[in-house]
Design an enzyme around this catalytic site. Structure first.
Site, PDB file in Angstrom:
ATOM      1  N   GLU A  56       0.832  -1.245   0.112  1.00  0.00           N
ATOM      2  CA  GLU A  56      -0.062   0.037   0.110  1.00  0.00           C
ATOM      3  C   GLU A  56       0.955   1.421   0.053  1.00  0.00           C
ATOM      4  O   GLU A  56       0.654   2.297  -0.774  1.00  0.00           O
ATOM      5  CB  GLU A  56      -0.957   0.002   1.252  1.00  0.00           C
ATOM      6  CG  GLU A  56      -1.743   1.062   1.185  1.00  0.00           C
ATOM      7  CD  GLU A  56      -2.583   1.432   2.712  1.00  0.00           C
ATOM      8  OE1 GLU A  56      -3.084   0.362   3.281  1.00  0.00           O
ATOM      9  OE2 GLU A  56      -2.453   2.519   3.128  1.00  0.00           O
TER      10      GLU A  56
ATOM     11  N   SER B  36       0.081  -7.260   7.778  1.00  0.00           N
ATOM     12  CA  SER B  36       0.564  -6.012   8.709  1.00  0.00           C
ATOM     13  C   SER B  36      -0.369  -5.484   9.632  1.00  0.00           C
ATOM     14  O   SER B  36      -0.044  -5.476  10.903  1.00  0.00           O
ATOM     15  CB  SER B  36       1.009  -4.882   7.816  1.00  0.00           C
ATOM     16  OG  SER B  36       0.292  -3.898   7.738  1.00  0.00           O
TER      17      SER B  36
HETATM   18  S1  SF4 Z   1      -8.305  -1.575   6.148  1.00  0.00           S
HETATM   19 FE1  SF4 Z   1     -10.100  -2.393   4.751  1.00  0.00          FE
HETATM   20  S2  SF4 Z   1     -11.141  -0.705   4.492  1.00  0.00           S
HETATM   21 FE2  SF4 Z   1      -9.637   0.040   5.561  1.00  0.00          FE
HETATM   22  S3  SF4 Z   1      -8.203   1.070   3.877  1.00  0.00           S
HETATM   23 FE3  SF4 Z   1      -7.489  -1.115   4.106  1.00  0.00          FE
HETATM   24  S4  SF4 Z   1      -9.022  -2.237   2.666  1.00  0.00           S
HETATM   25 FE4  SF4 Z   1      -9.892  -0.198   2.895  1.00  0.00          FE
END
Ligand code: SF4
Length: 299
Positions: free
Chosen positions: A132, A227
């Site tokens: 990410e 993570s």
């Molecule tokens: S934890 Fe789930 S809802 Fe939150 S940003 Fe990540 S994918 Fe999206």
């Protein structure tokens, strides 16, 4: 013994949406590829594999079976998102794209893209190796630093007369995020902070903290590479000494429960409900065994 399952345990909406999209694509088109595993959960990944879904490396150089996907294949971008360059590369390669990037992550892409185009340096608080964060970084047009601890925060070396834009990995620990933002502020930067920790993560972490404080044993269920599960584990561990990371039912075999234990259960965003239920049933069976042993001893 009592067993309490956190209400926020398990799939968040972003992961649920991404997994559902892959299942839908697997039904209607072939071949289907996901950029990296769609979820940090081996059972789900194996099930998808059985339906013909293949995993490709983020850089698209090679696939799990050693081949680049053929033009026209469906490529699913997972909830973590990807960089702008990767996105453009996918479009140019003639793939059919299904974008399952979580809207919370897309919002960060927009923020860093706009702010960096305006000339502000960007600080991303998060794990530099997490897909990410790598993806977010790829939407920054200028100066960018990823920091994950106080030392790195103190070492920021942008021009201090400049304002800096600060965002966070969506699953980052809120307290840690606040701590690092305060350090950046004390360095004299004008900080434009957007708290981009997603609400699902915040709720999950807050509930886990409260549950761990009120439990004798905490079970944190999730994949070893997840993570957000690791962060949940750290939060619970700081509140409850008998916190265990559970990635499969086998992990429960070495855990000893005591009569009267208050057991709390939480789980990361990529943990299917079936595993949470199986763990809870296993714990309840242990409860029955403990009860039976006590009755036998008293007999
Ligand atoms: S934890 Fe789930 S809802 Fe939150 S940003 Fe990540 S994918 Fe999206």
């Amino acid at each position: 013994m009592t067993v309490t399952i956190a209400k926020s345990a398990g799939f968040c909406f972003g992961v649920k949406r991404a997994v559902n999209l892959v299942y839908e694509e697997a039904e209607k088109s072939s071949p289907v590829y996901t950029m990296g595993p769609i979820i940090h959960n081996d059972n789900v990944v194996q099930d998808l594999e059985a339906k013909g879904v293949r995993i490709i490396d983020d850089d698209l150089i090679c696939t799990a079976d050693g081949r680049r996907p053929p033009a026209g294949a469906t490529v699913v971008i997972r909830s973590h998102g990807i960089s702008k360059a990767q996105y453009e590369c996918l479009q140019a390669s003639g793939y059919r794209l299904t974008d399952a990037t979580c809207p919370f992550v897309q919002k960060i892409h927009t923020i860093v893209s706009i702010m960096s185009q305006k000339g502000y340096p960007v600080v991303i608080i998060g794990d530099p190796n997490h897909p990410e964060v790598i993806g977010i970084r790829g939407w920054v047009k200028g100066k960018c630093r990823v920091i994950s601890n106080s030392e790195e925060a103190r070492q920021l070396s942008f021009d201090r007369t400049e304002a800096v834009c600060v965002v966070s990995q969506t699953t980052y620990n809120y307290d840690k995020f606040q701590e690092l933002v305060e350090i950046i502020e004390t360095l004299g930067y004008h900080v434009m902070v957007t708290n981009t920790i997603c609400s699902a993560t915040r709720e999950r972490q807050t509930e886990a903290m409260e549950l761990a404080s009120a439990s004798d044993v905490m079970l944190v269920i999730g994949g070893v590479h997840s993570s957000n599960t690791q962060k949940l584990y750290n939060i619970c561990q700081s509140r409850c000494g008998r916190t265990y990371f559970v990635s499969s039912l086998q992990d429960l075999e070495t855990i000893r429960f005591e009569e009267g234990d208050r057991i709390g259960i939480t789980a990361g965003a990529s943990t299917p409900n079936t595993l949470i239920q199986e763990v809870s049933q296993h714990v309840r069976r242990a409860e029955l065994r403990t009860d039976a042993q006590r009755k036998f001893q008293n007999y």
